[in-house]
Design a protein around this motif. Structure first.
Motif, PDB file in Angstrom:
ATOM      1  N   ALA A 115       0.861  -1.183   0.000  1.00 55.83           N
ATOM      2  CA  ALA A 115       0.000   0.000   0.000  1.00 55.83           C
ATOM      3  C   ALA A 115       0.894   1.228   0.000  1.00 55.83           C
ATOM      4  CB  ALA A 115      -0.909   0.012   1.215  1.00 55.83           C
ATOM      5  N   VAL A 116       0.731   2.074  -1.007  1.00 54.15           N
ATOM      6  CA  VAL A 116       1.550   3.276  -1.141  1.00 54.15           C
ATOM      7  C   VAL A 116       0.615   4.468  -1.312  1.00 54.15           C
ATOM      8  CG1 VAL A 116       3.343   4.411  -2.505  1.00 54.15           C
ATOM      9  CG2 VAL A 116       3.351   1.921  -2.303  1.00 54.15           C
ATOM     10  N   SER A 117       0.810   5.482  -0.471  1.00 52.88           N
ATOM     11  CA  SER A 117      -0.006   6.687  -0.639  1.00 52.88           C
ATOM     12  C   SER A 117       0.526   7.469  -1.825  1.00 52.88           C
ATOM     13  CB  SER A 117       0.024   7.547   0.625  1.00 52.88           C
ATOM     14  OG  SER A 117       1.332   7.991   0.884  1.00 52.88           O
ATOM     15  N   THR A 118      -0.374   8.075  -2.558  1.00 54.28           N
ATOM     16  CA  THR A 118       0.024   8.867  -3.718  1.00 54.28           C
ATOM     17  C   THR A 118      -0.562  10.253  -3.554  1.00 54.28           C
ATOM     18  OG1 THR A 118      -1.932   8.250  -4.989  1.00 54.28           O
ATOM     19  CG2 THR A 118       0.001   6.820  -5.191  1.00 54.28           C
ATOM     20  N   GLY A 119      -0.023  11.192  -4.269  1.00 57.07           N
ATOM     21  CA  GLY A 119      -0.538  12.554  -4.146  1.00 57.07           C
ATOM     22  C   GLY A 119      -0.260  13.350  -5.395  1.00 57.07           C
ATOM     23  N   GLY A 120      -0.742  14.568  -5.395  1.00 54.41           N
ATOM     24  CA  GLY A 120      -0.587  15.425  -6.545  1.00 54.41           C
ATOM     25  C   GLY A 120       0.765  16.114  -6.612  1.00 54.41           C
ATOM     26  N   ALA A 121       1.497  16.169  -5.524  1.00 54.00           N
ATOM     27  CA  ALA A 121       2.784  16.855  -5.504  1.00 54.00           C
ATOM     28  C   ALA A 121       3.845  15.935  -4.910  1.00 54.00           C
ATOM     29  CB  ALA A 121       2.693  18.131  -4.670  1.00 54.00           C
ATOM     30  N   PRO A 122       5.080  16.042  -5.396  1.00 53.46           N
ATOM     31  CA  PRO A 122       6.157  15.246  -4.799  1.00 53.46           C
ATOM     32  C   PRO A 122       6.360  15.626  -3.333  1.00 53.46           C
ATOM     33  CG  PRO A 122       6.862  16.231  -6.875  1.00 53.46           C
ATOM     34  CD  PRO A 122       5.529  16.826  -6.530  1.00 53.46           C
ATOM     35  N   MET A 123       6.859  14.700  -2.545  1.00 53.20           N
ATOM     36  CA  MET A 123       7.037  14.905  -1.109  1.00 53.20           C
ATOM     37  C   MET A 123       7.907  16.126  -0.817  1.00 53.20           C
ATOM     38  SD  MET A 123       5.828  13.676   1.634  1.00 53.20           S
ATOM     39  CE  MET A 123       5.181  12.136   1.051  1.00 53.20           C
ATOM     40  N   ARG A 124       8.942  16.337  -1.599  1.00 55.16           N
ATOM     41  CA  ARG A 124       9.833  17.486  -1.352  1.00 55.16           C
ATOM     42  C   ARG A 124       9.078  18.804  -1.498  1.00 55.16           C
ATOM     43  NH1 ARG A 124      10.779  19.197  -6.381  1.00 55.16           N
ATOM     44  NH2 ARG A 124      10.890  17.667  -8.029  1.00 55.16           N
ATOM     45  N   VAL A 125       8.128  18.861  -2.415  1.00 56.17           N
ATOM     46  CA  VAL A 125       7.338  20.074  -2.619  1.00 56.17           C
ATOM     47  C   VAL A 125       6.418  20.302  -1.420  1.00 56.17           C
ATOM     48  CG1 VAL A 125       5.580  21.172  -4.078  1.00 56.17           C
ATOM     49  CG2 VAL A 125       7.467  19.912  -5.127  1.00 56.17           C
ATOM     50  N   VAL A 126       5.789  19.236  -0.927  1.00 55.18           N
ATOM     51  CA  VAL A 126       4.905  19.358   0.235  1.00 55.18           C
ATOM     52  C   VAL A 126       5.702  19.797   1.457  1.00 55.18           C
ATOM     53  CG1 VAL A 126       3.363  18.106   1.792  1.00 55.18           C
ATOM     54  CG2 VAL A 126       3.283  17.656  -0.664  1.00 55.18           C
TER      55      VAL A 126
END
Length: 150
Positions: A115-126
């Motif tokens: 299970a991998v969470s995904t998002g609209g922005a890369p982690m470094r941007v968040v």
């Protein structure tokens, strides 16, 4: 990347979860017909749990799901429902085919999953966005700063 947010009674959210389920013993037991039935079954389960199956595909020994998760549902509960119901459905509809791969106690999926969470922005941007938030103005006797919890 633009995406729409979901609205709940007291929250606004977008929780995307990439799930990977592997067949027991990594047997190449999944056929194209089974994938079609599985997608329909898993889509129905997601709807029943106020989630949405955004994408689905797989190969002979595993499947990938992209689920728009409701904040009301724990990922482990969703996974348990998806795997148990789809396993039962596969054994009911494709029992003869599966008997050449599995014997004894009928089990279709491996106990493990990814299970991998995904998002609209890369982690470094968040992370950068959070770090660059304005520090609130405070009375002179209070200290606020990066890394402090209050």
């Amino acid at each position: 990347m633009k995406y729409s947010l979901n609205k709940g009674r007291s929250c606004v959210y977008k929780i995307s979860l990439h799930l990977v389920f592997v067949t027991k013993y990594r047997k190449c037991a999944i056929t194209p017909e089974m994938l079609e039935v599985m997608e329909e079954c898993m889509g129905s389960i997601c709807e029943g749990m106020e989630c949405q199956l955004e994408e689905f595909n797989g190969e002979a020994d595993h499947v990938h799901l992209l689920v728009d998760l409701s904040p009301k549902v724990a990922p482990s509960v969703l996974v348990n429902s998806l795997k148990s119901v789809s396993s039962r459905k596969m054994r009911q509809q494709f029992g003869k085919h599966l008997s050449q791969f599995y014997w004894g106690k009928p089990q279709f999926w491996s106990k493990a999953y990814c299970a991998v969470s995904t998002g609209g922005a890369p982690m470094r941007v968040v992370k950068r966005y959070i770090q660059n938030q304005d520090t609130p103005l405070a009375p002179p006797n209070h200290r606020f700063g990066r890394g402090m919890r209050g």
